[in-house]
Design a protein around this motif. Structure first.
Motif, PDB file in Angstrom:
ATOM      1  N   MET A 276      -4.652   2.462 -10.989  1.00 21.52           N
ATOM      2  CA  MET A 276      -5.402   2.711  -9.761  1.00 21.52           C
ATOM      3  C   MET A 276      -6.297   3.923 -10.004  1.00 21.52           C
ATOM      4  N   ASN A 277      -7.608   3.709  -9.922  1.00 21.36           N
ATOM      5  CA  ASN A 277      -8.543   4.832 -10.007  1.00 21.36           C
ATOM      6  C   ASN A 277      -8.616   5.529  -8.654  1.00 21.36           C
ATOM      7  N   TYR A 278      -8.988   6.784  -8.675  1.00 26.76           N
ATOM      8  CA  TYR A 278      -9.194   7.538  -7.428  1.00 26.76           C
ATOM      9  C   TYR A 278     -10.626   8.056  -7.424  1.00 26.76           C
ATOM     10  N   ALA A 279     -11.456   7.449  -6.577  1.00 24.50           N
ATOM     11  CA  ALA A 279     -12.898   7.751  -6.608  1.00 24.50           C
ATOM     12  C   ALA A 279     -13.244   9.009  -5.807  1.00 24.50           C
ATOM     13  N   ASP A 280     -12.358   9.430  -4.890  1.00 26.73           N
ATOM     14  CA  ASP A 280     -12.684  10.593  -4.055  1.00 26.73           C
ATOM     15  C   ASP A 280     -12.580  11.880  -4.868  1.00 26.73           C
ATOM     16  N   GLU A 281     -13.550  12.761  -4.667  1.00 25.84           N
ATOM     17  CA  GLU A 281     -13.575  13.985  -5.464  1.00 25.84           C
ATOM     18  C   GLU A 281     -12.448  14.939  -5.089  1.00 25.84           C
ATOM     19  N   ASP A 282     -11.960  14.847  -3.842  1.00 26.12           N
ATOM     20  CA  ASP A 282     -10.917  15.802  -3.459  1.00 26.12           C
ATOM     21  C   ASP A 282      -9.520  15.397  -3.933  1.00 26.12           C
ATOM     22  N   VAL A 283      -9.389  14.231  -4.560  1.00 19.66           N
ATOM     23  CA  VAL A 283      -8.118  13.898  -5.226  1.00 19.66           C
ATOM     24  C   VAL A 283      -8.268  14.411  -6.666  1.00 19.66           C
ATOM     25  N   PRO A 284      -7.388  15.306  -7.119  1.00 21.76           N
ATOM     26  CA  PRO A 284      -7.675  15.985  -8.387  1.00 21.76           C
ATOM     27  C   PRO A 284      -7.572  15.109  -9.634  1.00 21.76           C
ATOM     28  N   TYR A 285      -6.760  14.054  -9.584  1.00 18.33           N
ATOM     29  CA  TYR A 285      -6.627  13.204 -10.776  1.00 18.33           C
ATOM     30  C   TYR A 285      -7.641  12.061 -10.716  1.00 18.33           C
ATOM     31  N   THR A 286      -7.913  11.495 -11.894  1.00 19.49           N
ATOM     32  CA  THR A 286      -8.874  10.383 -11.945  1.00 19.49           C
ATOM     33  C   THR A 286      -8.187   9.043 -11.719  1.00 19.49           C
ATOM     34  N   ARG A 287      -6.942   8.907 -12.233  1.00 19.22           N
ATOM     35  CA  ARG A 287      -6.258   7.634 -12.045  1.00 19.22           C
ATOM     36  C   ARG A 287      -4.753   7.794 -12.194  1.00 19.22           C
ATOM     37  N   ILE A 288      -4.036   6.756 -11.738  1.00 22.06           N
ATOM     38  CA  ILE A 288      -2.581   6.718 -11.925  1.00 22.06           C
ATOM     39  C   ILE A 288      -2.247   5.415 -12.637  1.00 22.06           C
ATOM     40  N   HIS A 289      -1.483   5.541 -13.732  1.00 23.97           N
ATOM     41  CA  HIS A 289      -0.982   4.373 -14.457  1.00 23.97           C
ATOM     42  C   HIS A 289       0.446   4.115 -14.015  1.00 23.97           C
ATOM     43  N   GLU A 290       0.787   2.871 -13.823  1.00 23.36           N
ATOM     44  CA  GLU A 290       2.188   2.525 -13.545  1.00 23.36           C
ATOM     45  C   GLU A 290       2.591   1.508 -14.617  1.00 23.36           C
ATOM     46  N   PHE A 291       3.391   1.987 -15.577  1.00 19.05           N
ATOM     47  CA  PHE A 291       3.557   1.253 -16.839  1.00 19.05           C
ATOM     48  C   PHE A 291       4.328  -0.055 -16.727  1.00 19.05           C
ATOM     49  N   ARG A 292       5.184  -0.194 -15.709  1.00 22.02           N
ATOM     50  CA  ARG A 292       5.968  -1.429 -15.642  1.00 22.02           C
ATOM     51  C   ARG A 292       5.042  -2.651 -15.518  1.00 22.02           C
ATOM     52  N   HIS A 293       3.867  -2.452 -14.896  1.00 22.94           N
ATOM     53  CA  HIS A 293       2.970  -3.594 -14.653  1.00 22.94           C
ATOM     54  C   HIS A 293       2.274  -4.103 -15.922  1.00 22.94           C
ATOM     55  N   PHE A 294       2.347  -3.319 -17.012  1.00 19.39           N
ATOM     56  CA  PHE A 294       1.787  -3.827 -18.269  1.00 19.39           C
ATOM     57  C   PHE A 294       2.666  -4.935 -18.860  1.00 19.39           C
ATOM     58  N   HIS A 295       3.940  -4.933 -18.475  1.00 14.58           N
ATOM     59  CA  HIS A 295       4.869  -5.923 -19.045  1.00 14.58           C
ATOM     60  C   HIS A 295       5.682  -6.590 -17.949  1.00 14.58           C
ATOM     61  N   PRO A 296       5.040  -7.437 -17.126  1.00 15.78           N
ATOM     62  CA  PRO A 296       5.805  -8.107 -16.062  1.00 15.78           C
ATOM     63  C   PRO A 296       6.875  -9.031 -16.631  1.00 15.78           C
ATOM     64  N   GLU A 297       6.729  -9.404 -17.923  1.00 21.23           N
ATOM     65  CA  GLU A 297       7.703 -10.319 -18.534  1.00 21.23           C
ATOM     66  C   GLU A 297       9.000  -9.610 -18.913  1.00 21.23           C
ATOM     67  N   ARG A 298       9.017  -8.283 -18.888  1.00 19.33           N
ATOM     68  CA  ARG A 298      10.212  -7.554 -19.338  1.00 19.33           C
ATOM     69  C   ARG A 298      11.198  -7.333 -18.198  1.00 19.33           C
ATOM     70  N   ASP A 299      12.438  -7.136 -18.610  1.00 23.19           N
ATOM     71  CA  ASP A 299      13.499  -6.951 -17.636  1.00 23.19           C
ATOM     72  C   ASP A 299      13.654  -5.456 -17.312  1.00 23.19           C
ATOM     73  N   TYR A 300      12.732  -4.913 -16.538  1.00 20.90           N
ATOM     74  CA  TYR A 300      12.786  -3.502 -16.178  1.00 20.90           C
ATOM     75  C   TYR A 300      13.602  -3.342 -14.897  1.00 20.90           C
ATOM     76  N   PRO A 301      14.159  -2.143 -14.645  1.00 18.98           N
ATOM     77  CA  PRO A 301      14.950  -1.939 -13.416  1.00 18.98           C
ATOM     78  C   PRO A 301      14.097  -2.179 -12.168  1.00 18.98           C
ATOM     79  N   ASP A 302      14.723  -2.691 -11.099  1.00 16.12           N
ATOM     80  CA  ASP A 302      13.905  -2.928  -9.894  1.00 16.12           C
ATOM     81  C   ASP A 302      14.028  -1.804  -8.874  1.00 16.12           C
ATOM     82  N   ASP A 303      14.679  -0.705  -9.268  1.00 19.54           N
ATOM     83  CA  ASP A 303      14.782   0.426  -8.339  1.00 19.54           C
ATOM     84  C   ASP A 303      14.195   1.719  -8.917  1.00 19.54           C
TER      85      ASP A 303
END
Ligand code: FDA
Length: 387
Positions: A276-303
């Protein structure tokens, strides 16, 4: 006995090491100053969740180069992952790169492709005269509304500089798609390594003729494979920063670096998408990565999930160099370093740091294969000069 010293165990160094060991039967010594193999593509499982985290920023593999695709698949299979990116702007989520869906959501409209094209052209035409900075260039390409929403704040955060003070030639085009296709890449082949990047990189180095020694800096004179000992004695493939090799004799080449903040959160899904990119200048970071979504096929914890916020800034000596800034002064200095490099006996410079170039992984691999074909194989097989 070492036939070739490879400085740096990223994709460039390991591709050359693999070819020289497997094709030519050479004894290859690889050194890396980091405590792990793989350069910036290295990834590791976050210990409490097992979720694979790309330690130096998200790495998505994509290529239209058949040779590179076939070469990569000697060491790994790929999942069917296709990259898609979203951006949050003023509390609303849009799809990126800018496409017909983005334009219609922004305008609360139902434009057809032709209507959207006409709207963008009308906005872009409002800027007359030659663009004198990045802001004007962007407006001349996509018009002010889309620039203000999706480019201005994000670019200012990426460069830590007002886009009016950035050079117009940083961008030559800004892609706008007049369809609802929101796939990020348009390459023929795309996917993520099924067992992760580190497994892929380790398989490349897994050969009896390849020795990898970590925590070993080429410029540290207390270790045996240092510059002073080796250059002129053993052929070297150097994939570290070219300005560092020459002790910054012509000044520093400038880079942008990134800072990452990683957090484990007690939810099975934080943002519903990998990036998720953050286009607003007042949000200090440019983006957030959430790594579980790169591998939906893997058995990652659901909590539990792992997120990584990305912050961008200019680098100094102590920082990891990530993206070349490439000012006119940098280009001048690079030419001077290239001249010096020509005088180095039996040293080949390669990779993103050795050539001061942003290279995607497929480009680093492709360029390493060409370096092997055109320089190293002829040198070792028929004694042709290494230059
Ligand atoms: P790389 O930097 O990987 O390796 C160089 C190695 O040399 C490092 O391990 C370093 O420690 C070592 N070294 C340097 N100096 C040394 C010294 N003095 N002594 C010993 N070792 C030394 N690509 C892509 O295709 N898709 C993507 O999504 C991304 N995403 C991405 C995000 C971010 C934030 C960045 C910065 C880059 C990407 N990339 C990418 C690009 C990808 O990282 C790049 O293609 C590869 O890292 C290039 O491999 P190299 O071997 O050239 O360099």
């Amino acid at each position: 006995m070492t036939d070739l010293l490879v400085v740096g165990s990223g994709f460039f160094g390991l591709t050359v090491a693999d070819r020289c060991a497997r094709e030519l039967g050479l004894q290859v010594q690889v050194i890396d100053r980091r405590p792990h193999i793989g350069g910036n593509a290295y990834s590791a499982a976050e210990p409490t969740t097992g979720i694979e985290v790309h330690q130096y920023g998200a790495h998505l593999f994509h290529t239209s180069n058949q040779r590179v695709w076939e070469y990569a698949r000697r060491f790994t299979s790929f999942t069917s992952y296709q990259h898609r990116v979203f951006t949050t702007y003023r509390g609303e989520v849009f799809s990126m790169p800018i496409n017909l869906g983005t334009i219609n959501q922004y305008n609360r409209s139902a434009f057809t492709p032709d209507e959207a094209r006409a709207w963008v052209a009308e906005q872009a035409a409002k800027l007359t005269g030659e663009p004198s900075n990045l802001e004007e260039k962007a407006i001349s390409l996509i018009g002010e509304p889309l620039y203000e929403a999706f480019i201005k704040g994000y670019t200012a955060k990426q460069w830590q500089t007002d886009p009016r003070e950035l050079s117009a030639d940083i961008i030559s085009r800004l892609p706008v798609r007049y369809t609802y296709d929101n796939r990020y890449f348009s390459d023929t082949f795309e996917g993520l390594p099924t067992d992760g990047y580190t497994a892929w990189l380790e398989r490349m180095a897994d050969h009896p003729n390849i020795t990898v020694t970590l925590d070993t800096d080429f410029f540290d004179t207390s270790q045996p494979f240092n510059k002073a000992n080796v250059v002129g004695q053993v052929p070297v493939l150097y994939t570290g920063p070219v300005d560092r090799y020459f002790d910054f004799a012509h000044g520093d080449l400038s880079w942008r670096t990134l800072d990452f903040e990683t957090e484990v959160l007690p939810t099975g899904d934080f943002q519903g998408a990998p990036v998720m990119n953050y286009a607003d200048e007042d949000v200090p970071y440019t983006r957030i990565h959430e790594f579980r979504h790169f591998h939906p096929e893997r058995d990652y914890p659901d909590d539990a999930t792992v997120i990584m916020r990305e912050f961008s800034r200019f680098a100094d000596h102590a920082d990891e160099p990530y993206y070349p800034v490439n000012t006119a002064q940098d280009r001048e200095r690079l030419l001077a370093y290239r001249e010096l490099a020509k005088g180095e006996r039996d040293v080949v410079f390669g990779g993103r740091l050795g050539t001061y170039q942003y290279l995607d992984m497929h480009m680093a691999i492709g360029s390493a294969l060409s370096t092997y074909d055109n320089k190293l194989a002829p040198f070792f097989s028929s004694g042709q000069a290494l230059d």
